[in-house]
Design a protein around this motif. Sequence first.
Motif, PDB file in Angstrom:
ATOM      1  N   TRP A 136      -6.651   3.565  -6.187  1.00  0.00           N
ATOM      2  CA  TRP A 136      -6.357   2.873  -7.708  1.00  0.00           C
ATOM      3  C   TRP A 136      -7.502   3.107  -8.963  1.00  0.00           C
ATOM      4  O   TRP A 136      -8.108   3.077  -9.226  1.00  0.00           O
ATOM      5  CB  TRP A 136      -6.428   1.463  -7.535  1.00  0.00           C
ATOM      6  N   PRO A 137      -6.786   4.677  -8.707  1.00  0.00           N
ATOM      7  CA  PRO A 137      -8.350   5.366  -9.966  1.00  0.00           C
ATOM      8  C   PRO A 137      -7.553   4.787 -11.220  1.00  0.00           C
ATOM      9  O   PRO A 137      -6.894   4.141 -11.594  1.00  0.00           O
ATOM     10  CB  PRO A 137      -6.923   6.943 -10.562  1.00  0.00           C
ATOM     11  N   LYS A 141       2.859   7.017 -10.386  1.00  0.00           N
ATOM     12  CA  LYS A 141       3.498   7.066 -11.727  1.00  0.00           C
ATOM     13  C   LYS A 141       2.517   6.133 -12.765  1.00  0.00           C
ATOM     14  O   LYS A 141       2.620   6.777 -13.862  1.00  0.00           O
ATOM     15  CB  LYS A 141       4.696   6.999 -11.859  1.00  0.00           C
ATOM     16  N   ARG A 142       2.177   4.777 -12.170  1.00  0.00           N
ATOM     17  CA  ARG A 142       1.438   4.406 -12.742  1.00  0.00           C
ATOM     18  C   ARG A 142      -0.196   4.206 -13.815  1.00  0.00           C
ATOM     19  O   ARG A 142      -0.578   2.814 -14.188  1.00  0.00           O
ATOM     20  CB  ARG A 142       1.618   2.258 -12.413  1.00  0.00           C
ATOM     21  N   LEU A 173       0.540  -0.776   0.343  1.00  0.00           N
ATOM     22  CA  LEU A 173      -0.269   0.058  -0.250  1.00  0.00           C
ATOM     23  C   LEU A 173       1.039   1.724  -0.281  1.00  0.00           C
ATOM     24  O   LEU A 173       0.319   2.267  -0.726  1.00  0.00           O
ATOM     25  CB  LEU A 173      -0.876  -0.337   1.288  1.00  0.00           C
ATOM     26  N   GLU A 174       1.805   1.618   0.427  1.00  0.00           N
ATOM     27  CA  GLU A 174       3.352   2.301   0.714  1.00  0.00           C
ATOM     28  C   GLU A 174       3.371   2.306  -0.399  1.00  0.00           C
ATOM     29  O   GLU A 174       3.385   4.016  -1.034  1.00  0.00           O
ATOM     30  CB  GLU A 174       3.989   1.819   1.838  1.00  0.00           C
ATOM     31  N   TYR A 175       3.741   1.409  -1.687  1.00  0.00           N
ATOM     32  CA  TYR A 175       4.285   1.506  -2.326  1.00  0.00           C
ATOM     33  C   TYR A 175       2.994   2.667  -3.906  1.00  0.00           C
ATOM     34  O   TYR A 175       3.763   3.582  -3.840  1.00  0.00           O
ATOM     35  CB  TYR A 175       5.020   0.680  -3.343  1.00  0.00           C
ATOM     36  N   THR A 193      -4.515   8.330 -15.262  1.00  0.00           N
ATOM     37  CA  THR A 193      -4.771  10.152 -14.175  1.00  0.00           C
ATOM     38  C   THR A 193      -4.752  10.095 -13.147  1.00  0.00           C
ATOM     39  O   THR A 193      -5.534  10.406 -12.083  1.00  0.00           O
ATOM     40  CB  THR A 193      -6.689   9.284 -14.562  1.00  0.00           C
ATOM     41  N   ARG A 194      -3.458   9.751 -12.291  1.00  0.00           N
ATOM     42  CA  ARG A 194      -3.166  10.805 -11.288  1.00  0.00           C
ATOM     43  C   ARG A 194      -3.367  11.686 -10.969  1.00  0.00           C
ATOM     44  O   ARG A 194      -3.726  12.084  -9.646  1.00  0.00           O
ATOM     45  CB  ARG A 194      -1.709   9.944 -10.422  1.00  0.00           C
ATOM     46  N   ASP A 195      -3.744  12.395 -11.903  1.00  0.00           N
ATOM     47  CA  ASP A 195      -2.771  14.068 -11.395  1.00  0.00           C
ATOM     48  C   ASP A 195      -5.149  14.111 -10.788  1.00  0.00           C
ATOM     49  O   ASP A 195      -5.313  15.296 -10.709  1.00  0.00           O
ATOM     50  CB  ASP A 195      -2.967  14.776 -12.772  1.00  0.00           C
TER      51      ASP A 195
END
Length: 111
Positions: free
Chosen positions: A36-37, A24-25, A14-16, A28-30
């Motif tokens: 888990w988007p 970065k994976r 979870l920390e990762y 849509t992270r931004d």
Amino acid sequence: MLTVSEFDWVVGQLEYWLSPDGRKRFATRDRSASMWPWERSGSTVYRNFDRAFQRIRKTARLPDELSLHTLRHSYVTHLIEAGYDPLFIQQVGHSYSSTTALYTSVSADFK
């Protein structure tokens, strides 16, 4: 998944996923604060996890009967074998402990 000492490896995972490297994976992270988007910027749904699990299961040549729900059963079974209180285990989402008890299957060694 409840993070209990028997599953302490989950904390690192979870920390990762929550770290900048893990985020970065996701394209849509931004646009999403979800753990888990997905491509539409909301959080992913069970169907997406299930499809990914099926691909991994097939690649690993595991039996088709193995499902995400099977892992839920296994998780509850391991908690029972580790001696966790049934009321704690009930947090997997059942209203009654008798429902949770129906779908557990402890190992022969535990019996």
